[in-house]
Scaffold this motif. Structure first.
Motif, PDB file in Angstrom:
ATOM      1  N   GLN A 107      56.344 117.758  13.814  1.00 52.31           N
ATOM      2  CA  GLN A 107      55.747 117.921  12.491  1.00 52.31           C
ATOM      3  C   GLN A 107      54.561 118.876  12.507  1.00 52.31           C
ATOM      4  O   GLN A 107      54.255 119.516  11.497  1.00 52.31           O
ATOM      5  CB  GLN A 107      55.300 116.557  11.956  1.00 52.31           C
ATOM      6  CG  GLN A 107      56.452 115.607  11.648  1.00 52.31           C
ATOM      7  CD  GLN A 107      55.979 114.214  11.295  1.00 52.31           C
ATOM      8  OE1 GLN A 107      54.807 113.872  11.467  1.00 52.31           O
ATOM      9  NE2 GLN A 107      56.888 113.382  10.806  1.00 52.31           N
ATOM     10  N   LEU A 108      53.908 118.983  13.646  1.00 54.46           N
ATOM     11  CA  LEU A 108      52.701 119.793  13.759  1.00 54.46           C
ATOM     12  C   LEU A 108      52.954 121.072  14.561  1.00 54.46           C
ATOM     13  O   LEU A 108      52.027 121.644  15.152  1.00 54.46           O
ATOM     14  CB  LEU A 108      51.578 118.974  14.391  1.00 54.46           C
ATOM     15  CG  LEU A 108      51.136 117.767  13.551  1.00 54.46           C
ATOM     16  CD1 LEU A 108      50.306 116.806  14.382  1.00 54.46           C
ATOM     17  CD2 LEU A 108      50.345 118.223  12.330  1.00 54.46           C
ATOM     18  N   ALA A 109      54.201 121.507  14.566  1.00 52.09           N
ATOM     19  CA  ALA A 109      54.524 122.757  15.260  1.00 52.09           C
ATOM     20  C   ALA A 109      53.680 123.893  14.692  1.00 52.09           C
ATOM     21  O   ALA A 109      53.436 123.975  13.492  1.00 52.09           O
ATOM     22  CB  ALA A 109      56.013 123.067  15.087  1.00 52.09           C
ATOM     23  N   GLY A 110      53.235 124.754  15.565  1.00 49.61           N
ATOM     24  CA  GLY A 110      52.345 125.835  15.168  1.00 49.61           C
ATOM     25  C   GLY A 110      50.935 125.652  15.699  1.00 49.61           C
ATOM     26  O   GLY A 110      50.185 126.618  15.841  1.00 49.61           O
ATOM     27  N   TRP A 111      50.574 124.395  15.995  1.00 52.97           N
ATOM     28  CA  TRP A 111      49.299 124.138  16.651  1.00 52.97           C
ATOM     29  C   TRP A 111      49.463 124.348  18.158  1.00 52.97           C
ATOM     30  O   TRP A 111      50.558 124.246  18.703  1.00 52.97           O
ATOM     31  CB  TRP A 111      48.832 122.716  16.360  1.00 52.97           C
ATOM     32  CG  TRP A 111      48.309 122.574  14.968  1.00 52.97           C
ATOM     33  CD1 TRP A 111      49.045 122.353  13.838  1.00 52.97           C
ATOM     34  CD2 TRP A 111      46.956 122.704  14.551  1.00 52.97           C
ATOM     35  NE1 TRP A 111      48.232 122.319  12.734  1.00 52.97           N
ATOM     36  CE2 TRP A 111      46.927 122.532  13.147  1.00 52.97           C
ATOM     37  CE3 TRP A 111      45.762 122.929  15.209  1.00 52.97           C
ATOM     38  CZ2 TRP A 111      45.762 122.596  12.408  1.00 52.97           C
ATOM     39  CZ3 TRP A 111      44.579 122.989  14.482  1.00 52.97           C
ATOM     40  CH2 TRP A 111      44.585 122.824  13.094  1.00 52.97           C
ATOM     41  N   ARG A 112      48.359 124.629  18.806  1.00 57.20           N
ATOM     42  CA  ARG A 112      48.365 124.812  20.256  1.00 57.20           C
ATOM     43  C   ARG A 112      48.023 123.473  20.905  1.00 57.20           C
ATOM     44  O   ARG A 112      46.976 122.883  20.628  1.00 57.20           O
ATOM     45  CB  ARG A 112      47.349 125.868  20.679  1.00 57.20           C
ATOM     46  CG  ARG A 112      47.257 126.074  22.180  1.00 57.20           C
ATOM     47  CD  ARG A 112      46.246 127.165  22.535  1.00 57.20           C
ATOM     48  NE  ARG A 112      46.108 127.290  23.971  1.00 57.20           N
ATOM     49  CZ  ARG A 112      45.236 126.607  24.703  1.00 57.20           C
ATOM     50  NH1 ARG A 112      44.413 125.750  24.118  1.00 57.20           N
ATOM     51  NH2 ARG A 112      45.180 126.780  26.008  1.00 57.20           N
ATOM     52  N   PHE A 113      48.908 123.009  21.788  1.00 54.30           N
ATOM     53  CA  PHE A 113      48.710 121.740  22.481  1.00 54.30           C
ATOM     54  C   PHE A 113      48.270 122.031  23.922  1.00 54.30           C
ATOM     55  O   PHE A 113      49.089 122.413  24.760  1.00 54.30           O
ATOM     56  CB  PHE A 113      49.992 120.909  22.475  1.00 54.30           C
ATOM     57  CG  PHE A 113      50.475 120.527  21.103  1.00 54.30           C
ATOM     58  CD1 PHE A 113      49.805 119.573  20.361  1.00 54.30           C
ATOM     59  CD2 PHE A 113      51.594 121.143  20.553  1.00 54.30           C
ATOM     60  CE1 PHE A 113      50.245 119.214  19.093  1.00 54.30           C
ATOM     61  CE2 PHE A 113      52.044 120.795  19.284  1.00 54.30           C
ATOM     62  CZ  PHE A 113      51.372 119.833  18.549  1.00 54.30           C
ATOM     63  N   PRO A 114      46.993 121.862  24.231  1.00 55.16           N
ATOM     64  CA  PRO A 114      46.527 122.149  25.598  1.00 55.16           C
ATOM     65  C   PRO A 114      47.085 121.140  26.606  1.00 55.16           C
ATOM     66  O   PRO A 114      47.525 120.041  26.255  1.00 55.16           O
ATOM     67  CB  PRO A 114      45.008 122.012  25.503  1.00 55.16           C
ATOM     68  CG  PRO A 114      44.684 122.039  24.045  1.00 55.16           C
ATOM     69  CD  PRO A 114      45.884 121.484  23.352  1.00 55.16           C
ATOM     70  N   THR A 115      47.046 121.525  27.859  1.00 57.46           N
ATOM     71  CA  THR A 115      47.297 120.615  28.975  1.00 57.46           C
ATOM     72  C   THR A 115      45.948 120.152  29.504  1.00 57.46           C
ATOM     73  O   THR A 115      45.067 120.969  29.767  1.00 57.46           O
ATOM     74  CB  THR A 115      48.077 121.329  30.089  1.00 57.46           C
ATOM     75  OG1 THR A 115      49.329 121.773  29.564  1.00 57.46           O
ATOM     76  CG2 THR A 115      48.327 120.397  31.266  1.00 57.46           C
ATOM     77  N   LEU A 116      45.781 118.836  29.637  1.00 54.84           N
ATOM     78  CA  LEU A 116      44.498 118.283  30.094  1.00 54.84           C
ATOM     79  C   LEU A 116      44.687 117.631  31.461  1.00 54.84           C
ATOM     80  O   LEU A 116      45.529 116.746  31.623  1.00 54.84           O
ATOM     81  CB  LEU A 116      43.979 117.243  29.105  1.00 54.84           C
ATOM     82  CG  LEU A 116      43.667 117.741  27.691  1.00 54.84           C
ATOM     83  CD1 LEU A 116      43.218 116.575  26.810  1.00 54.84           C
ATOM     84  CD2 LEU A 116      42.591 118.826  27.717  1.00 54.84           C
ATOM     85  N   ILE A 117      43.897 118.065  32.433  1.00 51.06           N
ATOM     86  CA  ILE A 117      43.989 117.560  33.802  1.00 51.06           C
ATOM     87  C   ILE A 117      42.609 117.086  34.242  1.00 51.06           C
ATOM     88  O   ILE A 117      41.630 117.837  34.184  1.00 51.06           O
ATOM     89  CB  ILE A 117      44.510 118.641  34.762  1.00 51.06           C
ATOM     90  CG1 ILE A 117      45.895 119.120  34.316  1.00 51.06           C
ATOM     91  CG2 ILE A 117      44.554 118.125  36.198  1.00 51.06           C
ATOM     92  CD1 ILE A 117      46.420 120.303  35.114  1.00 51.06           C
ATOM     93  N   HIS A 118      42.512 115.837  34.677  1.00 49.13           N
ATOM     94  CA  HIS A 118      41.238 115.304  35.139  1.00 49.13           C
ATOM     95  C   HIS A 118      40.854 115.971  36.462  1.00 49.13           C
ATOM     96  O   HIS A 118      41.725 116.235  37.304  1.00 49.13           O
ATOM     97  CB  HIS A 118      41.340 113.789  35.333  1.00 49.13           C
ATOM     98  CG  HIS A 118      40.015 113.114  35.446  1.00 49.13           C
ATOM     99  ND1 HIS A 118      39.311 113.044  36.629  1.00 49.13           N
ATOM    100  CD2 HIS A 118      39.235 112.490  34.517  1.00 49.13           C
ATOM    101  CE1 HIS A 118      38.175 112.394  36.429  1.00 49.13           C
ATOM    102  NE2 HIS A 118      38.103 112.043  35.156  1.00 49.13           N
ATOM    103  N   PRO A 119      39.569 116.246  36.668  1.00 52.28           N
ATOM    104  CA  PRO A 119      39.160 116.941  37.897  1.00 52.28           C
ATOM    105  C   PRO A 119      39.439 116.167  39.182  1.00 52.28           C
ATOM    106  O   PRO A 119      39.479 116.771  40.265  1.00 52.28           O
ATOM    107  CB  PRO A 119      37.660 117.182  37.698  1.00 52.28           C
ATOM    108  CG  PRO A 119      37.235 116.266  36.603  1.00 52.28           C
ATOM    109  CD  PRO A 119      38.432 116.082  35.739  1.00 52.28           C
TER     110      PRO A 119
END
Length: 210
Positions: free
Chosen positions: A79-91
């Motif tokens: 539904q929210l295509a078009g937004w940028r979905f980051p990848t989040l990685i804990h340090p």
């Protein structure tokens, strides 16, 4: 530091907020929640801006889905295509060489993803989970804390692996399966099964899938 909207205001969203802070690449601009009663309030130190109509690309195009349910994440991402979905990685996570991690995936503290593994979009690799070398994790999977997948394991999309579950090397788990907490899976599992126990016993839904 880039701005980011966080979709959700429940328990999983709260730990994603911690992940965002630890990751250090993004600052949360506000929370998005479809419950109108939450709009204008505050959750875990962040203001609830309202439902998806409060999203504005004038501030950022980064959006992360802090939603624990696999199928809900899939529906919202479409539904929210078009937004940028980051990848989040804990340090504190350990990421091997030649690892691929898809957009919108959260890799939580002390997770280990070994050499050559592939993680799909919008997955959750939770605290202390181990993904063995060369494993392939499909989109919208959740690998819970302290679970372990051996080398060469394949999870098809929408698999939920419960806390402390073990999947032995080379096993394929078909889509929409649920591996219960503490279970041990040592053979291929067909679509839609729930696996319980050690050794694991698969149960299928009424359609007889698998």
């Amino acid at each position: 530091m880039q701005g980011l909207f966080l979709y959700g205001s429940g328990g999983h969203a709260s730990v994603v907020a911690d992940l965002v802070r630890a990751n250090g690449q993004y600052a949360i601009l506000g929370l998005i929640d479809d419950d109108p009663l939450l709009a204008g309030g505050e959750r875990f130190g962040h203001r609830v801006l309202g439902d998806r109509h409060a999203l504005t690309s004038e501030r950022t195009d980064n959006l992360f889905l802090g939603i624990g349910d696999n199928h809900t994440r899939q529906r919202l991402s479409a539904q929210l295509a078009g937004w940028r979905f980051p990848t989040l990685i804990h340090p504190t996570a350990v990421i091997g060489e030649n690892v691929s991690i898809g957009a919108g995936t959260a890799v939580m503290p002390f997770a280990v993803i070994e050499h050559g593994a592939t993680i799909g979009e919008h997955c959750i690799i939770n605290n202390g989970a181990v993904i063995g070398h060369g494993s392939r994790i499909g989109a919208y999977c959740h690998v819970s804390g302290k679970s372990a997948l051996g080398g060469g394991v394949t999870l098809e999309p929408f698999v939920f692996v419960g806390m402390g579950a073990v999947v032995t090397p080379g096993v394929t788990v078909a889509k929409n399966c649920l591996l219960s907490a503490g279970s041990m899976t040592s053979r291929d599992i067909g679509e839609g099964a729930t696996v319980v126990g050690n050794p694991g016993r698969p149960f299928f839904n009424r359609r007889g899938m698998g």
